[in-house]
Design an enzyme around this catalytic site. Structure first.
Site, PDB file in Angstrom:
ATOM      1  N   GLY A 196     -30.712 -12.950  -1.263  1.00 48.89           N
ATOM      2  CA  GLY A 196     -31.269 -13.800  -0.205  1.00 48.89           C
ATOM      3  C   GLY A 196     -32.254 -14.770  -0.786  1.00 48.89           C
ATOM      4  CB  ALA A 245     -40.662 -20.063   2.492  1.00 50.57           C
ATOM      5  CE1 TYR A 246     -43.902 -16.795  -3.171  1.00 55.08           C
ATOM      6  CE2 TYR A 246     -43.638 -16.717  -0.791  1.00 55.08           C
ATOM      7  CZ  TYR A 246     -44.121 -16.165  -1.968  1.00 55.08           C
ATOM      8  OH  TYR A 246     -44.820 -14.990  -1.924  1.00 55.08           O
ATOM      9  CG  ASP A 260     -46.313 -14.009   4.980  1.00 54.81           C
ATOM     10  OD1 ASP A 260     -46.333 -14.293   6.204  1.00 54.81           O
ATOM     11  OD2 ASP A 260     -45.518 -14.541   4.187  1.00 54.81           O
TER      12      ASP A 260
HETATM   13  N1  LIG Z   1     -36.380  -6.004  -2.271  1.00 57.73           N
HETATM   14  C1  LIG Z   1     -35.352  -6.631  -1.725  1.00 57.73           C
HETATM   15  N2  LIG Z   1     -34.195  -6.016  -1.600  1.00 57.73           N
HETATM   16  C2  LIG Z   1     -33.145  -6.661  -1.029  1.00 57.73           C
HETATM   17  N3  LIG Z   1     -33.191  -7.913  -0.567  1.00 57.73           N
HETATM   18  C3  LIG Z   1     -34.339  -8.579  -0.668  1.00 57.73           C
HETATM   19  C4  LIG Z   1     -35.487  -7.972  -1.236  1.00 57.73           C
HETATM   20  N4  LIG Z   1     -36.485  -8.875  -1.202  1.00 57.73           N
HETATM   21  C5  LIG Z   1     -35.996  -9.966  -0.616  1.00 57.73           C
HETATM   22  N5  LIG Z   1     -34.715  -9.809  -0.294  1.00 57.73           N
HETATM   23  C6  LIG Z   1     -33.833 -10.802   0.325  1.00 57.73           C
HETATM   24  O1  LIG Z   1     -34.267 -12.066  -0.064  1.00 57.73           O
HETATM   25  C7  LIG Z   1     -34.648 -12.849   1.062  1.00 57.73           C
HETATM   26  C8  LIG Z   1     -35.833 -13.688   0.719  1.00 57.73           C
HETATM   27  O2  LIG Z   1     -36.932 -12.855   0.481  1.00 57.73           O
HETATM   28  P1  LIG Z   1     -38.309 -13.173   1.163  1.00 57.73           P
HETATM   29  O3  LIG Z   1     -38.117 -13.391   2.618  1.00 57.73           O
HETATM   30  O4  LIG Z   1     -39.244 -12.111   0.759  1.00 57.73           O
HETATM   31  O5  LIG Z   1     -38.649 -14.539   0.458  1.00 57.73           O
HETATM   32  P2  LIG Z   1     -39.894 -15.421   0.633  1.00 57.73           P
HETATM   33  O6  LIG Z   1     -39.691 -16.612  -0.189  1.00 57.73           O
HETATM   34  O7  LIG Z   1     -41.084 -14.571   0.349  1.00 57.73           O
HETATM   35  O8  LIG Z   1     -39.851 -15.832   2.134  1.00 57.73           O
HETATM   36  P3  LIG Z   1     -40.980 -15.838   3.176  1.00 57.73           P
HETATM   37  O9  LIG Z   1     -42.248 -16.102   2.458  1.00 57.73           O
HETATM   38  O10 LIG Z   1     -40.584 -16.891   4.111  1.00 57.73           O
HETATM   39  O11 LIG Z   1     -40.971 -14.471   3.768  1.00 57.73           O
HETATM   40  C9  LIG Z   1     -34.899 -11.869   2.165  1.00 57.73           C
HETATM   41  O12 LIG Z   1     -34.651 -12.440   3.405  1.00 57.73           O
HETATM   42  C10 LIG Z   1     -33.930 -10.752   1.831  1.00 57.73           C
HETATM   43  O13 LIG Z   1     -32.675 -11.015   2.384  1.00 57.73           O
END
Ligand SMILES: Nc1ncnc2c1ncn2[C@@H]1O[C@H](COP(=O)(O)OP(=O)(O)OP(=O)(O)O)[C@@H](O)[C@H]1O
Length: 672
Positions: free
Chosen positions: A104, A107-108, A220
Site C-alpha cells: 500500500g 501520504a508519505y 496521528d
Molecule cells: N505493517 C504493515 N503491514 C501491511 N500493510 C501495511 C503496513 N503498513 C502500511 N501498510 C499498507 O500501506 C499503506 C500505507 O501506509 P500508511 O497509511 O501507514 O502510510 P502513510 O504514508 O503513513 O499514510 P498516512 O500518513 O496518510 O497514514 C496502508 O494503507 C496499508 O495498506
C-alpha cells in the site's frame, strides 16, 4: 490509500500529491508523476529524485531466502517466480529483501512486502522519500523511540536505515489491511461486540504508549493507521513514525485534520490527550462507518468547525447511549477528556466472557463447558451440563445465585450456552470442526500468546529491578562500612581529646601519662611538672606570644606552650559573642571561625553564657558545631582554661565584660 490530506510540516508536499492518486505506482514513476509546479525548483533535488528512481529500478536479483547473487549483483534467473515474489532490493546489512509486492501507499510512504532472512518471516518494508538525508542524531533518536516500543497492540519495529533521499524502516507485517478498510468490509456496520473488541485493543496500545515516562504521543491515530490481522481479530496501532516523547508540551503541527484535537491547531502545546481525541474519532468511524467531518471539503473548513467546537455531523447517527457519551467525552475539552486508561475501565468496554465447550460424551448429553473471562480479570468457571435435565437459563441463574458469575453477564452467558447447545445438536459434525469453537480456540491462543509476551516482558522487568536492587544493596553496604569506619575514627579522636584533657587537668595521674605515651599527638606534649587544683601560671608569654623561657621557637605552634592561667568565671549574662570569641582565641581559631560558631549558637537562641549553661547534654549535639568546637566551648565553660602562649589580646566585649582573655590549651587541634 489515504484519500484525506495529511498535514505534516516535515513531509514534502509534492510527495503527498504524488502518492495521492489511486494508482499504486512504484517509486520509479516519481519523476513522471510529480507536478513540476509543486516541486522545489532545485536541480540537485530533481537529480536526487532521478537517482532514487534509477536505484529503485535497478534490478538487483536476489533469491529471497538464500540471498544468492546479492553481493555481486549477478543476475540470476527469477523467471520461475511469480512477479510478486521477485526480489527488488536488499537492505544494507543484507538481512532483509524487498519483494515486488506493494502492500500500500499513504501520504508519505510506500509499503512493500519483504522477508527477514535471519528469522525467515515476512515483514513490511516502509520506504519514505525525504528531501534531505536525516542526520544520524535525528535518526538515532527516532529509532531509539521506535525500538523501545514493544506491545501486542502496537506494530513491532524491527530495523531502519537511510539511503540518499530515502528512509527505510522494517516493521511487523499486518495481513488484513487497515481498520478503515476493514470497517467498510463489514457492511453495513461492524457489530457492537467487534467495535468493543477493537476499541479495547487500541486503548491498550494507547495506555502502554501514554504510560511511558515521558508519555509517548502517537499524534496521528486514525483508522488508517490501525492495522488488522484478520485471522485472529488482532488490532495494532501502526505508523509510529510521528510519535514523539512528550517533553513538556509539543508545538509541532502534524496529524490528519479530521482527527486533530483543537489544541493541536492552537500551537499552544498539547499532551497525550490528543490521542484520546483521535481515538474518539476512530470510535465514531467504527460506530457509524462514516469518516468524521465528511461534510467538509477541505482542511480549512474542518479547522473552522473544530475551533468553533462543532462536532462531526455523523455523531448524530450514534444511537448507543454509552458509546455516544464516551465519544462526546473524547471530543470534549482537553481537561475534561478521560485518559485512555479510564476509558478502558468504562463498563462499555468491560470484557464479555466467552463460553467454550471442553468435553462432550459421544451422545452429546453430558457436556463440560467453561466460561472464560478475558482481559483484566482472567477468571474461568468450569461446569457440567446435562442436556436432558438442565437448561441454560437455570444453570446460569444458579451460578449467579452462588456468586460464581456476575449478574451483568446473565443474558450473554445464557445466549452463549444456548449457541453451544444448538451447535452440538447438529449430529455428525465433530465439535472441533465448528467454526465458532475454532474461532474461540484461536482467540484463546492469541490471548495466550499475548499473555506469554506480557509475562516475558514482566520477567525481564523484574530481573532488571532485581539487578538494580542488588546494586543499591551493595552501595548501601559500602556506605555502612564507610560510616562505621568514620565513627571508629571519631571515637578514637574523642578518646584522644579526653585523655589530653585529663592530662592537662591531672598531669601526674597514671592514666594521663599512659595515654600521653600511647597517643601520638599527645606524645609531643611534655608532661606537666606538678599538679594543682588551681591552675598555675607556668610560663608567661612574651610580647610575641611565646613562652618567656624561649623554649618555643616562633615557628612552633603556640599550643605546645604549657602555660596555665586561671581566669574569672564568665557571668551568665556575658554576651555569647564575647565568650565565643575568647574561646576561639584560646583554641587558636580565627575570628571568622568565632563568628561562625556564634552564629550557629544564636540560631539556636543561645545569646548569653547563661543560655549555654542551661543546655542539656543532648542539646549540645543539635547546635551543629564540630566536636572540636563543642569541646572547646564546654571546657571553657567548665573553667578548664589555660593560657596557651597566645598573645593576650584585649577583650573587645563592651556590653558584658570578658574576663581576662584566656586560652584553652589545645592538643594540636584538627583543622576546622
Ligand atoms: N505493517 C504493515 N503491514 C501491511 N500493510 C501495511 C503496513 N503498513 C502500511 N501498510 C499498507 O500501506 C499503506 C500505507 O501506509 P500508511 O497509511 O501507514 O502510510 P502513510 O504514508 O503513513 O499514510 P498516512 O500518513 O496518510 O497514514 C496502508 O494503507 C496499508 O495498506
Amino acid at each position: 490509500m489515504t484519500s484525506h490530506p495529511h498535514v505534516s510540516f516535515s513531509t514534502p508536499a509534492g510527495l503527498h500529491e504524488a502518492y495521492d492518486d489511486d494508482d499504486l505506482a512504484p517509486r520509479k514513476r516519481l519523476d513522471t508523476d510529480l507536478d513540476p509546479a509543486i516541486l522545489p525548483q532545485n536541480d540537485s533535488y530533481i537529480n536526487s529524485v532521478y537517482a532514487a528512481t534509477n536505484y529503485a529500478s535497478y534490478d538487483r536479483t536476489i533469491d529471497p531466502y538464500s540471498g544468492l547473487g546479492s553481493t555481486h549483483n549477478e543476475i540470476i534467473d527469477q523467471s520461475g517466480l511469480p512477479d510478486s515474489e521477485k526480489v527488488i532490493e536488499l537492505s544494507p546489512d543484507e538481512r532483509y529483501v524487498r519483494l515486488n509486492t506493494l502492500l500500500g501507499k499513504g501520504a508519505y510512504k510506500v509499503v512493500y512486502k519483504a522477508i527477514d532472512r535471519e528469522e525467515g518471516y515476512e515483514v513490511a518494508w516502509n520506504s519514505v522519500q525525504t528531501m534531505r538525508t536525516p542526520s544520524n542524531k535525528e535518526l538515532d533518536h527516532e529509532i531509539q523511540i521506535l525500538k523501545s516500543v514493544r506491545h501486542p497492540n502496537i506494530i513491532a519495529f524491527h530495523d531502519a536505515w537511510h539511503n540518499d533521499n530515502e528512509f527505510v524502516f522494517v516493521t511487523e507485517l499486518m495481513t488484513s489491511g487497515t481498520l478503515r478498510e476493514y470497517i467498510r468490509k463489514l457492511k453495513p456496520l461492524p457489530n457492537l461486540k467487534i467495535v468493543k473488541r477493537w476499541s479495547r485493543q487500541i486503548l491498550k496500545g494507547l495506555v502502554y504508549l501514554h504510560g511511558h515516562n515521558p508519555p509517548i504521543i502517537h499524534r496521528d491515530i486514525k483508522c488508517d493507521n490501525i492495522f488488522i490481522n484478520g485471522a485472529h481479530g488482532e488490532v495494532k496501532i501502526g505508523d509510529m513514525g510521528t510519535a514523539e516523547m512528550k517533553l513538556g508540551k509539543k508545538y509541532t503541527l502534524i496529524g490528519t485534520p479530521e482527527f486533530m484535537a483543537p489544541e493541536m491547531y492552537e500551537e499552544q502545546g498539547y499532551n497525550e490527550k490528543v490521542d484520546v481525541y483521535a481515538f474518539g474519532m476512530c470510535l465514531l468511524e467504527m460506530a457509524t462507518g462514516e469518516y468524521p467531518y465528511a461534510e467538509c471539503t477541505n482542511p480549512a473548513q474542518i479547522y473552522k468547525k473544530v475551533s468553533a467546537g462543532i462536532k462531526p455531523a455523523c455523531l448524530g447517527n450514534v444511537t448507543h447511549p454509552e458509546m455516544l457519551s464516551i465519544i462526546n467525552n473524547c471530543l470534549g475539552p482537553e481537561d475534561e477528556r478521560m485518559s485512555a486508561e479510564k476509558i478502558l475501565e468504562h463498563s462499555l468496554f468491560a470484557v464479555e466472557p466467552d463460553v467454550i465447550l471442553m468435553l462432550s460424551d459421544p451422545n452429546h448429553v453430558h457436556l463440560t463447558m467453561q466460561v472464560v473471562f478475558k482481559g483484566m480479570d482472567k477468571l474461568s468457571v468450569k461446569f457440567d451440563f446435562n442436556v436432558d435435565t438442565d437448561t441454560a437459563e437455570q444453570v446460569v441463574r444458579e451460578m449467579i445465585e452462588e456468586q460464581v458469575l456476575p449478574e451483568r453477564y446473565q443474558q450473554h452467558i445464557t445466549k452463549e450456552i444456548n449457541r453451544i447447545l444448538r451447535d452440538t445438536d447438529k449430529p455428525d459434525e465433530p465439535v472441533d470442526d465448528k467454526p465458532s469453537v475454532w474461532r474461540r480456540e484461536n482467540d484463546i491462543r492469541s490471548e495466550l500468546d499475548r499473555t506469554r509476551l506480557e509475562l516475558q516482558q514482566t520477567t525481564e522487568h523484574v530481573l532488571d529491578m532485581e539487578a538494580k536492587v542488588e546494586d543499591y544493596e551493595a552501595r548501601a553496604r559500602n556506605a555502612e562500612a564507610k560510616y562505621q569506619e568514620a565513627m571508629h575514627r571519631l571515637r578514637e579522636k574523642q578518646q584522644l581529646f579526653q585523655s589530653l584533657d585529663e592530662m592537662v587537668s591531672h598531669p601526674h595521674s597514671e592514666s594521663a601519662v599512659a595515654s600521653s605515651n600511647t597517643s601520638s599527638p599527645a606524645n609531643t606534649l611534655p608532661v606537666l611538672p606538678s599538679s594543682s587544683t588551681t591552675v598555675e601560671h607556668r610560663l608567661t608569654p612574651d610580647s610575641n606570644g611565646y613562652a618567656s623561657d624561649g623554649s618555643h621557637p616562633p615557628h612552633e605552634p603556640p599550643s605546645n606552650a604549657l602555660v596555665s592561667h586561671l581566669v574569672d568565671e564568665y557571668g551568665d549574662d556575658t554576651d555569647i559573642d564575647v565568650f565565643v570569641r575568647d574561646c576561639a582565641l584560646a583554641a587558636h581559631r580565627s575570628q571568622e571561625k568565632a563568628q561562625e560558631w556564634s552564629k550557629k549558637l544564636q540560631n539556636q537562641d543561645i545569646m548569653t553564657v547563661g543560655d549555654l549553661r542551661d543546655l542539656h547534654d543532648e542539646d549540645w549535639a543539635g547546635i551543629g558545631l564540630t566536636v572540636f568546637a563543642l569541646r572547646a566551648l564546654k571546657n571553657m565553660l567548665k573553667g578548664k582554661r589555660l593560657l596557651a602562649g597566645q598573645p593576650l589580646l584585649p577583650s573587645t566585649g563592651t556590653a558584658h565584660s570578658s574576663p581576662a582573655t584566656s586560652a584553652y590549651l589545645s592538643p594540636s587541634p584538627p583543622p576546622q
